[in-house]
Design a protein around this motif. Structure first.
Motif, PDB file in Angstrom:
ATOM      1  N   ARG A   1      -5.334   0.801  -9.571  1.00  0.00           N
ATOM      2  CA  ARG A   1      -3.984   0.819  -8.973  1.00  0.00           C
ATOM      3  C   ARG A   1      -3.689   2.157  -8.311  1.00  0.00           C
ATOM      4  O   ARG A   1      -2.949   2.217  -7.332  1.00  0.00           O
ATOM      5  N   VAL A   2      -4.235   3.240  -8.854  1.00  0.00           N
ATOM      6  CA  VAL A   2      -4.076   4.570  -8.267  1.00  0.00           C
ATOM      7  C   VAL A   2      -5.456   5.118  -7.937  1.00  0.00           C
ATOM      8  O   VAL A   2      -6.297   5.284  -8.836  1.00  0.00           O
ATOM      9  N   LEU A   3      -5.706   5.386  -6.661  1.00  0.00           N
ATOM     10  CA  LEU A   3      -6.976   5.931  -6.211  1.00  0.00           C
ATOM     11  C   LEU A   3      -6.750   7.371  -5.763  1.00  0.00           C
ATOM     12  O   LEU A   3      -5.955   7.620  -4.838  1.00  0.00           O
ATOM     13  N   THR A   4      -7.414   8.313  -6.402  1.00  0.00           N
ATOM     14  CA  THR A   4      -7.278   9.718  -6.045  1.00  0.00           C
ATOM     15  C   THR A   4      -8.454  10.175  -5.192  1.00  0.00           C
ATOM     16  O   THR A   4      -9.447   9.459  -5.049  1.00  0.00           O
TER      17      THR A   4
ATOM     18  N   VAL B   1      -1.267  -0.571  -4.439  1.00  0.00           N
ATOM     19  CA  VAL B   1      -2.350   0.402  -4.579  1.00  0.00           C
ATOM     20  C   VAL B   1      -1.839   1.730  -4.037  1.00  0.00           C
ATOM     21  O   VAL B   1      -1.290   1.788  -2.929  1.00  0.00           O
ATOM     22  N   VAL B   2      -2.007   2.791  -4.824  1.00  0.00           N
ATOM     23  CA  VAL B   2      -1.580   4.134  -4.441  1.00  0.00           C
ATOM     24  C   VAL B   2      -2.799   4.927  -3.978  1.00  0.00           C
ATOM     25  O   VAL B   2      -3.818   4.963  -4.682  1.00  0.00           O
TER      26      VAL B   2
ATOM     27  N   ASP C   1       3.523  11.289 -17.011  1.00  0.00           N
ATOM     28  CA  ASP C   1       3.854   9.995 -17.612  1.00  0.00           C
ATOM     29  C   ASP C   1       3.456   8.852 -16.688  1.00  0.00           C
ATOM     30  O   ASP C   1       2.944   7.815 -17.137  1.00  0.00           O
ATOM     31  N   LEU C   2       3.693   9.024 -15.393  1.00  0.00           N
ATOM     32  CA  LEU C   2       3.357   7.982 -14.427  1.00  0.00           C
ATOM     33  C   LEU C   2       1.849   7.799 -14.295  1.00  0.00           C
ATOM     34  O   LEU C   2       1.358   6.664 -14.216  1.00  0.00           O
ATOM     35  N   TYR C   3       1.101   8.891 -14.271  1.00  0.00           N
ATOM     36  CA  TYR C   3      -0.366   8.781 -14.219  1.00  0.00           C
ATOM     37  C   TYR C   3      -0.910   8.139 -15.494  1.00  0.00           C
ATOM     38  O   TYR C   3      -1.822   7.302 -15.442  1.00  0.00           O
ATOM     39  N   ASP C   4      -0.369   8.527 -16.640  1.00  0.00           N
ATOM     40  CA  ASP C   4      -0.832   7.927 -17.898  1.00  0.00           C
ATOM     41  C   ASP C   4      -0.593   6.422 -17.895  1.00  0.00           C
ATOM     42  O   ASP C   4      -1.442   5.644 -18.348  1.00  0.00           O
TER      43      ASP C   4
ATOM     44  N   ALA D   1       0.866  -1.179   0.000  1.00  0.00           N
ATOM     45  CA  ALA D   1       0.000   0.000   0.000  1.00  0.00           C
ATOM     46  C   ALA D   1       0.902   1.228   0.000  1.00  0.00           C
ATOM     47  O   ALA D   1       1.812   1.339   0.829  1.00  0.00           O
ATOM     48  N   ILE D   2       0.647   2.143  -0.921  1.00  0.00           N
ATOM     49  CA  ILE D   2       1.486   3.322  -1.080  1.00  0.00           C
ATOM     50  C   ILE D   2       0.655   4.561  -0.768  1.00  0.00           C
ATOM     51  O   ILE D   2      -0.352   4.816  -1.432  1.00  0.00           O
TER      52      ILE D   2
END
Length: 389
Positions: A118-121, A29-30, A107-110, A6-7
């Protein structure tokens, strides 16, 4: 919800760690408090060490960076009208890369869009739990619902003001800090850079830095007291002050224009020890801050990610926890070297309010030594392009 890592924090550090783990089939998971658009609106420095460039390529994200970046083989140090060219390439065999931190993050978000979830905002009330056990977990609120992620490890990449560092008990945590008695007033302008390389300048009026984002986007800074207010600095006042701090031929060649961003940033040095507690690992600004003079902020975070990523791979692929056990010690060794270089650049190039005549003469002697000694120039170059991991 279950993941391996978990990040906490969806800035470049957390996103880079997640992307690197993905290349090895390690689930993560971010959790990011802000929206993607908000994160991408934050303008930060864009000088990448060779190690950071290598990590981007290792993560499979080097194509746009290599196409759009500017490679810098050196820099100029200016003092009292003189210039000292520092030949990075000639002295070390390496260069630095100018590629904005915003572009790194984009680039990382894309890349993360290929893995929904994987990325939860826009995650509120993020809180890690049971970090000193073998079953840590993180809770958070998203869309009004409290959720939980069970995991093996937690990476705290949530910056200086995040929750992660505070989870290390106060009696186990030691913090080192130095606050500098000035800030940097910076502007961004749609103008061509004054020079093909960065210019670090020191003068009787204080420090100045000339940098760039691309061929028609420049970033300039001048040292100022923290008592100054942005609204007191018109564009004309800024350009006039900047010219006074540069060698005459650069001042005359400078193309000026309206600022599209303007702000004052404080300077400080900060380190938290240890960078690991139980199943929690701190990375980047959550553990350390450097003044921007040496361009080490993002790059020092990148070295943390390098060490943690490799330690996690060692654990999951070889069932060997040695890298995780030694993470704090290993990361801090390089962190303190970056702190030293950033402190040295800051103390040598800025004017301090309590400086004596002796202090000023020492600064000048240091600059003259740098001018006349190839060995001193090599030390600067080695630190600037990035010490090896």
């Amino acid at each position: 919800m279950r993941t391996q890592v978990a990040i906490i924090g969806g800035g470049p550090s957390g996103l880079l760690l997640s992307q690197l783990l993905r290349t090895k089939g390690i689930a993560s998971v971010v959790l990011e408090r802000r929206s993607r658009d908000y994160v991408l609106s934050r303008i930060r420095a864009g000088i990448l060490e060779r190690g950071m460039v290598g990590l981007m390529r290792q993560a499979g994200l080097g194509e746009r960076m290599d196409k759009e970046c500017y490679v810098h083989d050196g820099t100029l140090i200016a003092f009292d009208g003189e210039e000292i060219p520092i030949d990075f390439k000639g002295l070390t065999g390496h260069s630095v890369t100018v590629y904005g931190q915003t572009e790194v993050t984009r680039d990382l978000y894309d890349a993360a869009e290929a893995d929904p979830g994987r990325v939860l905002t826009e995650c509120d009330e993020v809180m890690p739990h049971d970090l000193d056990s073998d079953k840590p977990y993180v809770t958070f609120v998203k869309d009004g619902q409290t959720q939980r992620i069970d995991c093996d490890y937690v990476a705290g990449c949530d910056g200086f003001h995040g929750i992660s560092r505070q989870m290390i008990p106060a009696e186990k945590r030691r913090e080192y800090e130095k606050t500098y008695p000035f800030g940097w007033l910076g502007i961004l302008s749609e103008t061509p850079p004054v020079h093909e390389e960065l210019i670090y300048a020191t003068s009787q009026r204080g420090f100045a830095l000339c940098s760039m984002r691309n061929e028609n986007l420049s970033r300039y800074f001048v040292q100022c007291p923290m008592t100054e207010k942005v609204e007191d600095w018109s564009d004309d006042r800024f350009w006039d002050e900047l010219r006074r701090r540069l060698p005459a031929h650069h001042a005359e060649a400078m193309v000026t224009g309206p600022s599209i961003e303007k702000g004052i940033a404080p300077l400080r040095s900060f380190v938290c020890e240890p960078m690991r507690w139980g199943r929690l690992f701190l990375c980047g600004d959550a553990a350390h801050i450097v003044p921007p003079t040496g361009a080490k902020g993002l790059n020092t975070a990148a070295s943390d990610i390098h060490y943690l990523f490799n330690a996690l791979v060692q654990f999951y692929e070889e069932a060997d926890a040695e890298g995780l056990e030694r993470y704090s010690e290993t990361a801090l060794t390089r962190v303190w070297k970056a702190e030293r270089f950033s402190w040295w650049m800051t103390t040598q190039l800025h004017r301090f309010p309590d400086q004596t005549d002796f202090d000023l003469r020492i600064q000048r002697a240091e600059m003259e030594f740098l001018r006349d000694s190839e060995a001193a120039q090599k030390v600067l170059a080695e630190n600037y392009v990035g010490l090896p991991y």
